[in-house]
Write an enzyme that holds these catalytic residues in place. Structure first.
Site, PDB file in Angstrom:
ATOM      1  N   ASP A 236      -4.307  18.021 -41.662  1.00 59.45           N
ATOM      2  CA  ASP A 236      -4.703  16.808 -40.964  1.00 59.45           C
ATOM      3  C   ASP A 236      -4.743  15.713 -42.021  1.00 59.45           C
ATOM      4  O   ASP A 236      -5.682  15.631 -42.815  1.00 59.45           O
ATOM      5  CB  ASP A 236      -6.068  17.027 -40.309  1.00 59.45           C
ATOM      6  CG  ASP A 236      -6.679  15.742 -39.781  1.00 59.45           C
ATOM      7  OD1 ASP A 236      -6.121  14.665 -40.036  1.00 59.45           O
ATOM      8  OD2 ASP A 236      -7.733  15.828 -39.114  1.00 59.45           O
ATOM      9  N   GLN A 239      -6.753  10.867 -43.092  1.00 62.75           N
ATOM     10  CA  GLN A 239      -7.453  10.080 -44.115  1.00 62.75           C
ATOM     11  C   GLN A 239      -6.719  10.092 -45.450  1.00 62.75           C
ATOM     12  O   GLN A 239      -7.173   9.462 -46.401  1.00 62.75           O
ATOM     13  CB  GLN A 239      -8.872  10.624 -44.316  1.00 62.75           C
ATOM     14  CG  GLN A 239      -9.745  10.518 -43.100  1.00 62.75           C
ATOM     15  CD  GLN A 239      -9.986   9.084 -42.671  1.00 62.75           C
ATOM     16  OE1 GLN A 239      -9.873   8.147 -43.464  1.00 62.75           O
ATOM     17  NE2 GLN A 239     -10.294   8.902 -41.403  1.00 62.75           N
TER      18      GLN A 239
HETATM   19  C1  LIG Z   1      -9.664  13.424 -40.521  1.00 61.26           C
HETATM   20  C2  LIG Z   1      -9.307  12.882 -39.170  1.00 61.26           C
HETATM   21  N1  LIG Z   1      -8.610  13.633 -38.318  1.00 61.26           N
HETATM   22  C3  LIG Z   1      -8.250  13.181 -37.114  1.00 61.26           C
HETATM   23  C4  LIG Z   1      -8.585  11.934 -36.672  1.00 61.26           C
HETATM   24  C5  LIG Z   1      -8.167  11.500 -35.310  1.00 61.26           C
HETATM   25  O1  LIG Z   1      -7.241  10.479 -35.386  1.00 61.26           O
HETATM   26  P1  LIG Z   1      -6.760   9.736 -34.075  1.00 61.26           P
HETATM   27  O2  LIG Z   1      -7.998   9.331 -33.340  1.00 61.26           O
HETATM   28  O3  LIG Z   1      -5.971   8.585 -34.571  1.00 61.26           O
HETATM   29  O4  LIG Z   1      -5.944  10.692 -33.274  1.00 61.26           O
HETATM   30  C6  LIG Z   1      -9.321  11.108 -37.523  1.00 61.26           C
HETATM   31  C7  LIG Z   1      -9.707   9.751 -37.119  1.00 61.26           C
HETATM   32  O5  LIG Z   1     -10.694   9.441 -36.543  1.00 61.26           O
HETATM   33  C8  LIG Z   1      -9.694  11.598 -38.795  1.00 61.26           C
HETATM   34  O6  LIG Z   1     -10.404  10.840 -39.630  1.00 61.26           O
END
Ligand SMILES: Cc1ncc(COP(=O)(O)O)c(C=O)c1O
Lengths: 443, 147
Positions: A236, A239
């Site tokens: 993921d 960040q």
């Molecule tokens: C580490 C991490 N993973 C996933 C997400 C989800 O991202 P998104 O809401 O753009 O799908 C975020 C953001 O909030 C995040 O910080």
């Protein structure tokens, strides 16, 4: 609540119709800087129109980029230019607009490929964001791979979007979800990781960088260990993508990499799933519809090639164009220069916050991105957030979509300041002064 | 927006030293309030006598607004009937959501929360205790089991 008026409005250049042209318009940052020179803070800040506005009478200090970053003028202009000179549907028409739109969309894909050093554009799937990318892998890859007795391994510091999709798919397949614990300083418990990785593990899904604490995970070591057991790894990268000096999916050797454009100075509603081609090719589509097919009869459908197989329906074309412009923007600034700038801010902020009485940092990993979670004795983070907001300072307060991690720390919430390319030492000082105000009010 | 309007002296005082803090044992009814967005948690216990709220206590963790609101509420509702509490809640809610230009005098110290109306994201913090109280009162309504 009174609303401040933007001190500076967006200046749009006249749009010339330029066929198939997606270059993002000139800004002052176009001029290449020497690679080891520091970032020109004033220039960068001037690229972001929103930073010129006042909030509650003060210059906005935006310290919530981990939730969503702001967009620079080249991104705004690229989107506007696309919308006002090229828009049509992609992959469908013989007319010129459709060809230009298709070209713009596919150029963005190529920019992203180069940005993360994927081998092929077939490995770049446009999705709505990190969340959708992870759900795609959960539903298309994991559902078919998992069965009773199998395990998916995540960590305790994941964002809910890297927890819940696995819970759903585990519930459907009888597999088990396990979370590697973290140490008190916010680093991953590596010994626990190596012992939890087992013959039953079918997939590892990890944050590259923690959104709540800023911890940078030693993903290369983690991936190597998983691959030694032939277990694929999803990262993921929400960040990480805009804050690490480099994200190279081949060097990382990860199998999937997910990120969102809106956390890297691009638009909302667009993001990327990188997938190793051999895996993507073997995966079934997860949504059916237009664009993802080669031919359809009522009896059967032949699916399109990668990546179209995973992009059912009309995509977010202008979003992709904006993402492509954000990639260009970051590359022009220089990712190493950006990362170095943010590391300097992290160091400064960490030492300045240490001078605030009764303030505790949550997460002090040796390797961190510029994200600082903290609490102040006797003051709820929510009140910290409101006081700072009254001073024009935007921080996030709450559980940061990482409730298992908050539970580990025994905290209902923290305040979080996250830094980006447009923040400077003056922002750190404003934060520290704002926290003094908190102390005065609640002390 | 003026911070002093939200964090008035009375509010800060009730946050620092909340009244009726703790737990009644035994109690006639109890309820949990939870605001998942900010992690605020409230546990409320109460006793009834002759259909009046004779005593109540609350405990938990929350922001200054939610703690002060629970503390102020606990003083305001003690000794009142259900109908009186319902009416008081309606007025407090109207005040919190900005539907009262001037809080009526009989709201007493509760009027210290009038500034919340200017901070829409904080209305939930101030109303959590009232929702929790309503839930507890409803539970106290339930016919007493003979088993
Ligand atoms: C580490 C991490 N993973 C996933 C997400 C989800 O991202 P998104 O809401 O753009 O799908 C975020 C953001 O909030 C995040 O910080």
């Amino acid at each position: 609540m009174s609303r401040a008026v933007p001190a500076q409005s967006i200046q749009t250049r006249p749009i010339e119709a330029q066929a198939g042209e997606t270059r993002t318009g000139e800004t002052r940052t176009d001029e290449a800087q020497a690679p080891d020179s520091p970032l020109d803070e004033a220039q960068v800040r001037a690229d972001f129109p929103i930073l010129g506005r006042l909030v509650n009478g003060r210059r906005l200090v935006y310290l919530d980029s981990a939730a969503s970053s702001q967009r620079p003028r080249p991104v705004l202009q690229a989107v506007e230019r696309y919308e006002s000179t090229m828009h049509s549907n992609v992959h469908r028409g013989v007319h010129s607009l459709s060809q230009w739109a298709t070209e713009a969309y596919e150029q963005a894909r190529e920019r992203v490929r180069r940005f993360i050093n994927a081998r092929s554009v077939r490995e770049i799937v446009f999705v709505r964001g990190t969340t959708e990318a992870i759900n795609l892998v959960a539903h298309s890859y994991a559902r078919a791979e998992l069965g009773p007795g199998d395990e998916v391994l995540i960590t305790l510091l994941e964002h809910h979007s890297n927890i819940v999709p696995w819970q759903i798919v585990c519930a459907a397949t009888g597999a088990r979800l396990r979370a590697v614990p973290v140490l008190a300083n916010g680093e991953l418990d590596l010994a626990a990781y190596h012992s939890m990785l087992s013959d039953r593990t079918r997939l590892v899904a990890l944050a590259h960088v923690s959104n709540a604490l800023g911890t940078v995970l030693p993903v290369q070591e983690l991936i190597r260990a998983a691959h030694a057991r032939a277990v694929p790894v999803l990262l993921d990268g929400a960040q990480a993508i805009a804050h690490l000096p480099v994200v190279d999916v081949q060097a990382l050797d990860c199998d999937f990499y997910a990120f969102s454009a809106h956390k890297m100075y691009g638009p909302t509603g667009i993001g990327v799933l990188y997938g190793r081609e051999s895996l993507l090719a073997a995966m079934p589509p997860w949504q059916g519809g237009g664009d993802m097919i080669r031919s359809v009869s009522i009896e059967e459908t032949t699916y399109n090639e990668l990546p179209a197989k995973f992009e059912a329906g009309t995509p977010n074309i202008s979003g992709a164009v904006g993402l492509g412009a954000a990639v260009d923007y970051l590359e022009r600034l220089g990712r190493e220069r950006v990362a170095a700038h943010e590391q300097r801010l992290l160091e400064l902020a960490t030492s300045r916050l240490a001078s605030v009485p009764h303030l505790h940092l949550v997460g002090t990993a040796a390797h961190r991105a510029a994200v600082i979670s903290f609490t102040i004795d006797g003051v709820h983070p929510h009140d910290i957030g409101t006081v700072l907001d009254s001073e024009g300072i935007a921080v996030r307060t709450g559980h940061h979509c990482a409730m298992p991690l908050m539970q580990f720390y025994g905290l209902p919430a923290t305040a979080r300041a996250s830094f980006a390319v447009y923040n400077g030492a003056d922002d750190v000082e404003r934060l520290v002064a704002g926290l003094q105000r908190v102390r005065e009010l609640f002390g | 927006m003026d911070l002093k309007d939200l964090y008035r002296e009375v509010v800060l005082d009730h946050n620092r030293s909340p009244r009726n803090f703790g737990r009644l044992e035994p109690a006639d009814a109890e309820a949990q309030g939870h605001n998942p967005l900010c992690g605020d948690r409230l546990h409320l216990t109460l006793r009834l006598q002759d259909e009046r709220l004779s005593d109540l206590r609350f405990e938990g963790q929350g922001c200054a607004i939610s703690v002060a609101s629970a503390s102020l509420m606990s003083e305001a509702v003690k000794g009142r009937s259900r109908a009186e509490i319902a009416q008081l809640y309606d007025e407090v809610h109207a005040m919190l959501t900005g539907r009262l230009s001037h809080p009526p005098a009989h709201l007493g110290k509760l009027a210290a929360l009038a500034g919340v109306a200017e901070f829409p994201v904080r209305v939930k913090c101030a109303s959590l205790c009232w929702h929790t109280l309503n839930a507890a009162l409803e539970r106290a309504n339930a016919p007493v089991s003979t088993e």
